[in-house]
Design a protein around this motif. Structure first.
Motif, mmCIF file in Angstrom:
data_model
loop_
_atom_site.group_PDB
_atom_site.id
_atom_site.type_symbol
_atom_site.label_atom_id
_atom_site.label_comp_id
_atom_site.label_asym_id
_atom_site.label_seq_id
_atom_site.Cartn_x
_atom_site.Cartn_y
_atom_site.Cartn_z
ATOM 1 N N ILE A 14 0.860 -1.182 0.000
ATOM 2 C CA ILE A 14 0.000 0.000 0.000
ATOM 3 C C ILE A 14 0.893 1.229 0.000
ATOM 4 O O ILE A 14 1.856 1.298 0.763
ATOM 5 N N ALA A 15 0.566 2.168 -0.860
ATOM 6 C CA ALA A 15 1.320 3.428 -0.908
ATOM 7 C C ALA A 15 0.341 4.582 -1.058
ATOM 8 O O ALA A 15 -0.769 4.406 -1.578
ATOM 9 N N ALA A 16 0.738 5.745 -0.612
ATOM 10 C CA ALA A 16 -0.062 6.947 -0.833
ATOM 11 C C ALA A 16 -0.158 7.205 -2.340
ATOM 12 O O ALA A 16 0.767 6.896 -3.103
ATOM 13 N N ARG A 17 -1.284 7.776 -2.759
ATOM 14 C CA ARG A 17 -1.488 7.988 -4.197
ATOM 15 C C ARG A 17 -0.403 8.868 -4.789
ATOM 16 O O ARG A 17 0.032 8.649 -5.924
ATOM 17 N N GLY A 18 0.018 9.846 -4.026
ATOM 18 C CA GLY A 18 1.056 10.718 -4.582
ATOM 19 C C GLY A 18 1.415 11.815 -3.619
ATOM 20 O O GLY A 18 0.964 11.831 -2.478
ATOM 21 N N ARG A 19 2.225 12.726 -4.093
ATOM 22 C CA ARG A 19 2.692 13.802 -3.221
ATOM 23 C C ARG A 19 1.543 14.654 -2.727
ATOM 24 O O ARG A 19 1.604 15.225 -1.640
ATOM 25 N N ASN A 20 0.507 14.769 -3.551
ATOM 26 C CA ASN A 20 -0.589 15.658 -3.191
ATOM 27 C C ASN A 20 -1.803 14.929 -2.640
ATOM 28 O O ASN A 20 -2.827 15.538 -2.380
ATOM 29 N N SER A 21 -1.712 13.625 -2.488
ATOM 30 C CA SER A 21 -2.842 12.861 -1.959
ATOM 31 C C SER A 21 -2.337 11.771 -1.040
ATOM 32 O O SER A 21 -1.523 10.944 -1.426
ATOM 33 N N ARG A 22 -2.848 11.776 0.176
ATOM 34 C CA ARG A 22 -2.498 10.725 1.117
ATOM 35 C C ARG A 22 -3.343 9.478 0.924
ATOM 36 O O ARG A 22 -3.172 8.504 1.634
ATOM 37 N N THR A 23 -4.285 9.512 -0.002
ATOM 38 C CA THR A 23 -5.177 8.359 -0.181
ATOM 39 C C THR A 23 -4.363 7.096 -0.398
ATOM 40 O O THR A 23 -3.517 7.035 -1.299
ATOM 41 N N PRO A 24 -4.603 6.066 0.421
ATOM 42 C CA PRO A 24 -3.832 4.830 0.252
ATOM 43 C C PRO A 24 -4.336 4.031 -0.952
ATOM 44 O O PRO A 24 -5.541 3.922 -1.186
ATOM 45 N N VAL A 25 -3.396 3.514 -1.710
ATOM 46 C CA VAL A 25 -3.701 2.735 -2.904
ATOM 47 C C VAL A 25 -2.971 1.394 -2.796
ATOM 48 O O VAL A 25 -1.777 1.361 -2.470
ATOM 49 N N ILE A 26 -3.695 0.315 -3.062
ATOM 50 C CA ILE A 26 -3.072 -1.009 -3.094
ATOM 51 C C ILE A 26 -2.325 -1.161 -4.414
ATOM 52 O O ILE A 26 -2.917 -0.979 -5.478
ATOM 53 N N HIS A 27 -1.043 -1.459 -4.342
ATOM 54 C CA HIS A 27 -0.270 -1.771 -5.548
ATOM 55 C C HIS A 27 -0.169 -3.289 -5.658
ATOM 56 O O HIS A 27 0.404 -3.938 -4.781
ATOM 57 N N ALA A 28 -0.742 -3.823 -6.698
ATOM 58 C CA ALA A 28 -0.782 -5.277 -6.873
ATOM 59 C C ALA A 28 0.459 -5.744 -7.620
ATOM 60 O O ALA A 28 0.670 -5.367 -8.772
ATOM 61 N N ASN A 29 1.283 -6.537 -6.947
ATOM 62 C CA ASN A 29 2.422 -7.149 -7.648
ATOM 63 C C ASN A 29 2.013 -8.456 -8.311
ATOM 64 O O ASN A 29 2.487 -8.783 -9.389
ATOM 65 N N THR A 30 1.178 -9.230 -7.623
ATOM 66 C CA THR A 30 0.656 -10.457 -8.224
ATOM 67 C C THR A 30 -0.846 -10.509 -8.018
ATOM 68 O O THR A 30 -1.376 -10.057 -7.002
ATOM 69 N N ILE A 31 -1.510 -11.043 -9.020
ATOM 70 C CA ILE A 31 -2.974 -11.147 -9.015
ATOM 71 C C ILE A 31 -3.331 -12.579 -9.358
ATOM 72 O O ILE A 31 -2.841 -13.123 -10.350
ATOM 73 N N GLU A 32 -4.143 -13.172 -8.515
ATOM 74 C CA GLU A 32 -4.587 -14.543 -8.754
ATOM 75 C C GLU A 32 -6.109 -14.534 -8.823
ATOM 76 O O GLU A 32 -6.773 -14.074 -7.891
ATOM 77 N N TYR A 33 -6.623 -14.997 -9.926
ATOM 78 C CA TYR A 33 -8.085 -15.098 -10.027
ATOM 79 C C TYR A 33 -8.553 -16.279 -9.188
ATOM 80 O O TYR A 33 -7.921 -17.336 -9.168
ATOM 81 N N LEU A 34 -9.663 -16.086 -8.521
ATOM 82 C CA LEU A 34 -10.232 -17.138 -7.678
ATOM 83 C C LEU A 34 -11.647 -17.440 -8.161
ATOM 84 O O LEU A 34 -12.299 -16.603 -8.764
ATOM 85 N N GLU A 35 -12.081 -18.621 -7.819
ATOM 86 C CA GLU A 35 -13.480 -18.933 -8.111
ATOM 87 C C GLU A 35 -14.229 -18.988 -6.798
ATOM 88 O O GLU A 35 -13.808 -19.605 -5.851
ATOM 89 N N GLY A 36 -15.321 -18.294 -6.752
ATOM 90 C CA GLY A 36 -16.265 -18.503 -5.667
ATOM 91 C C GLY A 36 -16.061 -17.677 -4.431
ATOM 92 O O GLY A 36 -16.301 -16.480 -4.447
ATOM 93 N N ASN A 37 -15.555 -18.294 -3.367
ATOM 94 C CA ASN A 37 -15.837 -17.785 -2.030
ATOM 95 C C ASN A 37 -14.685 -17.022 -1.378
ATOM 96 O O ASN A 37 -14.644 -16.935 -0.164
ATOM 97 N N GLU A 38 -13.775 -16.484 -2.149
ATOM 98 C CA GLU A 38 -12.710 -15.738 -1.484
ATOM 99 C C GLU A 38 -13.069 -14.272 -1.343
ATOM 100 O O GLU A 38 -14.195 -13.870 -1.573
ATOM 101 N N ASN A 39 -12.079 -13.472 -0.969
ATOM 102 C CA ASN A 39 -12.424 -12.178 -0.381
ATOM 103 C C ASN A 39 -12.397 -10.957 -1.301
ATOM 104 O O ASN A 39 -13.104 -10.008 -1.053
ATOM 105 N N GLY A 40 -11.560 -10.978 -2.280
ATOM 106 C CA GLY A 40 -11.426 -9.759 -3.071
ATOM 107 C C GLY A 40 -12.373 -9.729 -4.261
ATOM 108 O O GLY A 40 -12.615 -10.741 -4.888
#
Lengths: 94, 94
Positions: free
Chosen positions: A61-87
């Motif tokens: 997680i990193a801040a969006r930028g110098r002018n925004s503290r909004t936290p942004v998830i940076h995805a290094n790996t993405i795994e598709y799931l079927e069904g009952n997981e969380n994301g």
């Protein structure tokens, strides 16, 4: 999908998580929605993710930028799931 | 520190993280600052943490509430660190 000036693909979206966890000995429902961003190959996976689809993301997680503290998830790996997981991908942005 | 109606201690503060990570094969600086909240014993540890002190937190992220999507780190365990690790308490709130 957009590209950086150096030609690196960038994809952004919003990730919704829900789960049931234990906090201080009590069960609680957790809901959270955050911006998610991916670069390079991960951007292609994020871009190709079906809206509403389940996925597991690893990254940081990193801040969006110098002018925004909004936290942004940076995805290094993405795994598709079927069904009952969380994301869940809620929205993809160009 | 405040207490829930059930008498559970609650402590809140802000956590600042900075590190150097690899994203898409390139080194990058990461900075992020987020609200942190702890209940019960963890609240006492958070409350006792020195301002500017380094700590490692384990827990989860949840939206602040029904009316706010702001993500908040919920600390289940707090470990004080000396020196060069990543988390820093910026501000404690009553």
């Amino acid at each position: 999908m957009r590209y950086t000036p150096a030609g690196i693909p960038v994809s952004e979206g919003r990730l919704q998580h829900h789960s049931t966890l234990i906090e201080n000995g009590s069960e609680r429902q957790v809901e959270v929605e955050m911006a998610v961003l991916a670069l390079g190959d991960a951007a292609r996976w994020l871009e190709a993710a079906p809206l509403g689809g389940m996925m597991r993301i690893e990254g940081f997680i990193a801040a969006r930028g110098r002018n925004s503290r909004t936290p942004v998830i940076h995805a290094n790996t993405i795994e598709y799931l079927e069904g009952n997981e969380n994301g869940t991908i809620l929205q993809e942005e160009d």
